[in-house]
Write a protein that holds these residues in place. Structure first.
Motif, PDB file in Angstrom:
ATOM      1  N   PRO A 109       0.823  -1.219   0.000  1.00  0.00           N
ATOM      2  CA  PRO A 109       0.000   0.000   0.000  1.00  0.00           C
ATOM      3  C   PRO A 109       0.853   1.262   0.000  1.00  0.00           C
ATOM      4  O   PRO A 109       0.507   2.247  -0.656  1.00  0.00           O
ATOM      5  N   VAL A 110       1.965   1.250   0.720  1.00  0.00           N
ATOM      6  CA  VAL A 110       2.900   2.373   0.712  1.00  0.00           C
ATOM      7  C   VAL A 110       3.822   2.187  -0.485  1.00  0.00           C
ATOM      8  O   VAL A 110       4.525   1.182  -0.595  1.00  0.00           O
ATOM      9  N   PHE A 111       3.815   3.136  -1.376  1.00  0.00           N
ATOM     10  CA  PHE A 111       4.471   3.002  -2.663  1.00  0.00           C
ATOM     11  C   PHE A 111       5.968   2.710  -2.526  1.00  0.00           C
ATOM     12  O   PHE A 111       6.703   3.489  -1.921  1.00  0.00           O
ATOM     13  N   GLY A 126       0.989   7.421   3.710  1.00  0.00           N
ATOM     14  CA  GLY A 126       1.737   7.032   2.526  1.00  0.00           C
ATOM     15  C   GLY A 126       1.008   6.156   1.544  1.00  0.00           C
ATOM     16  O   GLY A 126       1.610   5.666   0.584  1.00  0.00           O
ATOM     17  N   ALA A 127      -0.305   5.951   1.726  1.00  0.00           N
ATOM     18  CA  ALA A 127      -1.060   5.055   0.850  1.00  0.00           C
ATOM     19  C   ALA A 127      -2.350   5.728   0.401  1.00  0.00           C
ATOM     20  O   ALA A 127      -2.885   6.611   1.084  1.00  0.00           O
ATOM     21  N   MET A 175       8.646  23.873  -3.822  1.00  0.00           N
ATOM     22  CA  MET A 175       8.396  22.448  -3.963  1.00  0.00           C
ATOM     23  C   MET A 175       8.613  21.723  -2.650  1.00  0.00           C
ATOM     24  O   MET A 175       9.371  22.168  -1.790  1.00  0.00           O
ATOM     25  N   MET A 176       7.906  20.600  -2.513  1.00  0.00           N
ATOM     26  CA  MET A 176       8.115  19.738  -1.354  1.00  0.00           C
ATOM     27  C   MET A 176       8.254  18.300  -1.823  1.00  0.00           C
ATOM     28  O   MET A 176       7.656  17.903  -2.822  1.00  0.00           O
ATOM     29  N   PRO A 177       9.085  17.511  -1.149  1.00  0.00           N
ATOM     30  CA  PRO A 177       9.337  16.141  -1.600  1.00  0.00           C
ATOM     31  C   PRO A 177       8.082  15.283  -1.543  1.00  0.00           C
ATOM     32  O   PRO A 177       7.212  15.477  -0.689  1.00  0.00           O
ATOM     33  N   HIS A 203       8.770   2.115   5.279  1.00  0.00           N
ATOM     34  CA  HIS A 203       9.179   2.918   4.123  1.00  0.00           C
ATOM     35  C   HIS A 203       8.973   4.386   4.457  1.00  0.00           C
ATOM     36  O   HIS A 203       7.972   4.754   5.090  1.00  0.00           O
ATOM     37  N   PRO A 204       9.882   5.288   4.053  1.00  0.00           N
ATOM     38  CA  PRO A 204       9.764   6.705   4.413  1.00  0.00           C
ATOM     39  C   PRO A 204       8.477   7.371   3.937  1.00  0.00           C
ATOM     40  O   PRO A 204       7.977   8.299   4.595  1.00  0.00           O
ATOM     41  N   THR A 205       7.922   6.918   2.814  1.00  0.00           N
ATOM     42  CA  THR A 205       6.718   7.557   2.290  1.00  0.00           C
ATOM     43  C   THR A 205       5.520   7.389   3.229  1.00  0.00           C
ATOM     44  O   THR A 205       4.539   8.136   3.144  1.00  0.00           O
TER      45      THR A 205
END
Length: 726
Positions: free
Chosen positions: A226-228, A654-655, A496-498, A290-292
């Protein structure tokens, strides 16, 4: 744009197949398109059979835009055959023969208008030469009509089918010099012709990627985090394999970090798709951190608001003195606009059939962009691109999603590991939660108008998603975006933001969001100036024929003309019942000039009902297929309205939250308003129609809602709660 001034080189390969003639012309040249899609060889094939059937190859993928009909129309017109004689087929992916084959950017018309007509004309010249040689007369005395060469002086005639073998030995003409028809003599171009696949579609014939069947084929599902981009921590492969009919289950580690490549996951291969799905349900997969997972839609919005208050990351344009002009303005307006991630929501989920054998792979893919898919598979599997064969299968919708080929590389990898041909089919939930979304964005605007209703100052601080100074795919806004160059004091800042959420182009990329912001804010300035929104826009456009900079042009006169036409056809200014309103907007994208008016009614409960849409379009001097043109414009308008009313992908932890049409609703047929289209045929080269009709409909709808309710929509999708009567 493609035009007769291009440097066009001709070469020919001839293959005599039975008694038929197969002709190929290679046409190389540039197409100076705004989207900068590059240049490459463009090829077309014409096959004339003894029974007078003419088979014409469409070189590009068919994704529902009618390319399998439109491109052959160009060739058939100049070949001078009746459309009833023509059969069409889609080419294989063959970059050596065809150059770049893709469906995107509304580029089929500007790239092929001139070249493919010349291909048809060149074939006609060869057939005339064959007849003239046989009769011993000058070719200049011969004419053609309906697939027949005539020599009027002697009364002789010969069909193309009877001339095919002879024509194979005729030298190829120089395509730069072949005569083209006067448009007044067109018999195919400009005539409404149904799509060639329509009957097969409505009768349920197997045309799409999801329909592909090859011998000994197995079926596969592929579960991703689910988290890319998150990796597999554990999966119960034994439980999946215990399901009757499951042939294999295995973990794929993934290759690289690209979110449109081979991501980590678990594959299940079975003798039917449903069995593979049941095996997948047994996996009980656990995913690594995962960081995302720290990212969210709410977090992006909060960070955008914070960034808007500080110095921008960079200034993209700074004309005049915005700060001084704001101080001297009669009125100023400040507003913050936002739009969400949205999904492509193709009705046909992503799928691909692949057969890896003996170091080679054969692929059947519904792709918009096959050659990058070939390169991706080659790089990921470590094989030569020449070892890959790609069949371009009709897509059940593309909208930009199938410009990426993640599903292609997944199928190829799974086939290699399974040791069998496999059809990979994503679930609807896979499709929704592993899309390459239209990026979210935030605009913080301030504008000033003078006492006489002129826009004197404009400042936009655009906060978008990206890293290292580069916006995410399809998230950017050009420094020349309107109203740049039309406002003397104009500043465009960018921060911009990551972002770890996968993003990509969606129909009218960039423009589908920018038009909402720009045309809505222009409407705010018009009302601040107590000016009619149509008149205010025409004043802003001015009477300049063209305002241009290197690499950019904007024909203000063409835009003003479509604004006036849309207003006229909609009855702009007429009195409407309480709770109803008209809204106007315009936008230039994909080389097309479009203005649109929407009529809307809003109930006391906040329910929005689009009543009708009027579209005025200038895409040059020729509409190739009116049926296809109307399909594209009407579909674009309804697509835009559907997105504005309902569509939103929410990122939490993140999902993606939304997973199916139950929580990501599309417009239903009974909700669709009529769309009335009018064309201005200007003296410009023809351009495309797949995308430019979408952007203006969204702000036109929102401006109509303001006219009906006095409430300004600054965030999408439209919230009925916000519109409720108090």
């Amino acid at each position: 744009m493609a035009d007769g001034s291009q440097n066009i080189e001709a070469s020919r390969r001839q293959v005599l197949a039975g008694a038929g003639l197969v002709i190929s012309f290679s046409v190389a040249g540039k197409a100076g398109a705004a989207e900068n899609l590059g240049q490459g060889a463009l090829n077309a094939y014409v096959q004339v059979a003894p029974d007078e059937t003419v088979t014409i190859v469409a070189k590009n993928p068919e994704i529902g835009q009618g390319i399998k009909t439109m491109l052959p129309m160009l060739i058939a017109e100049e070949l001078d055959v009746d459309w009833s004689q023509v059969r069409t087929r889609t080419a294989m992916n063959d970059p050596v023969t065809y150059g770049r084959q893709f469906a995107g950017g509304s580029m089929a018309t500007p790239l092929h208008w001139d070249e493919l007509r010349r291909v048809g004309a060149g074939a006609r010249v060869m057939l005339i030469a064959a007849a003239a040689q046989g009769w011993g007369v000058p070719a200049t005395e011969c004419t053609t009509a309906s697939g027949v060469v005539h020599h009027k002086a002697s009364g002789r005639k010969a069909t193309y089918g009877s001339l095919a073998a002879k024509a194979a030995s005729v030298p190829a003409p120089d395509l730069k010099t072949v005569p083209l028809k006067d448009p007044k003599d067109y018999k195919i171009i400009g005539k409404p012709i149904p799509q060639v696949d329509t009957q097969a579609i409505v009768t349920g014939q197997p045309l799409f990627g999801i329909d592909v069947v090859i011998p000994d084929m197995l079926f596969a599902t592929y579960e991703k985090a689910p988290v890319f981009g998150a990796k597999v921590a554990s999966a119960d492969l034994a439980a999946a394999k215990s399901v009757k009919g499951v042939k294999d289950a295995f973990v794929v580690e993934g290759v690289g970090a690209a979110l449109d490549g081979l991501l980590p996951g678990v594959a299940v291969v079975a003798d039917s798709w449903w069995t593979a799905r049941k095996g997948r349900d047994k996996l009980n997969t656990k995913w690594a951190d995962h960081p995302t997972a720290k990212q969210s839609s709410a977090g992006f919005a909060a960070e955008a608001a914070r960034l808007s208050k500080g110095a921008p990351g960079k200034t993209e344009r700074n004309d005049g003195d915005v700060a001084t002009a704001m101080k001297g303005a009669a009125k100023t307006v400040e507003a913050a606009y936002a739009y969400p991630f949205i999904s492509h929501a193709n009705l046909e989920p992503q799928n691909c059939t692949a057969h890896f054998k003996d170091g080679k792979v054969e692929i059947w893919a519904p792709t918009q962009n096959p050659e990058p898919g070939r390169q991706l598979v080659a790089k990921t599997l470590g094989i030569a691109p020449e070892a890959i064969t790609i069949h371009m299968i009709r897509c059940g919708g593309g909208f930009g999603r199938r410009l990426s080929n993640d599903y292609m590389v997944e199928a190829a990898w799974i086939s290699r590991q399974a040791g069998a041909p496999v059809k990979l089919l994503w679930t609807r939930e896979d499709d929704m939660r592993h899309d390459l979304y239209r990026p979210a964005g935030w605009h913080f605007l301030k504008g000033g108008v003078s006492a006489d209703g002129q826009v004197t100052a404009w400042h936009d601080h655009f906060v978008t998603l990206g890293e290292n100074g580069t916006p995410s795919r399809s998230a950017g806004m050009a420094p020349t975006e309107f109203p740049a160059r039309f406002v003397p004091n104009y500043r465009y800042d960018l921060s911009m933001m990551p972002c770890g959420v996968p993003t990509g182009p969606l129909r009218a990329p960039g423009s589908n969001a920018i038009a909402f912001v720009v045309q809505s804010f222009i409407d705010e300035l018009a009302h601040a100036a107590v000016a009619d929104p149509v008149a205010f826009r025409l004043k802003l456009l001015g009477d300049q024929a063209v305002v241009g900079e290197k690499g950019s042009a904007y024909a203000a006169g063409r835009m003003a003309a479509v604004v006036k036409l849309a207003a006229e056809k909609s009855g702009w200014g007429r009195k409407l019942p309480k709770g109803s309103g008209l809204g106007v907007a315009f936008h230039y994208s994909h080389l097309g000039y479009f203005a649109e008016v929407v009529e809307v009614s809003v109930s006391p409960e906040g329910a929005v009902k689009p009543v009708k849409v009027w579209v005025a379009a200038d895409v040059g001097r020729q509409i190739i297929n009116p049926f296809g043109a109307l399909n594209q414009i009407e579909g674009s308008a309804l697509d835009g309205i559907s997105a504005a009313l309902r569509q939103k992908i929410t990122i939490e932890n993140g999902a993606a939250v939304e997973s199916n049409f139950t929580d990501y609703a599309l417009m239903r047929i009974n909700e669709a308003p009529p769309v009335e289209t009018h064309f201005i045929k200007s003296d410009n080269s023809p351009t495309g129609l797949g995308e430019p009709a979408l952007p203006p409909v969204i702000p036109a709808l929102c401006n109509a809602i303001f006219a009906a309710t006095g409430k300004r929509i600054r965030e999408l999708p439209i919230d009925p709660e916000f519109l409720k009567s108090t």
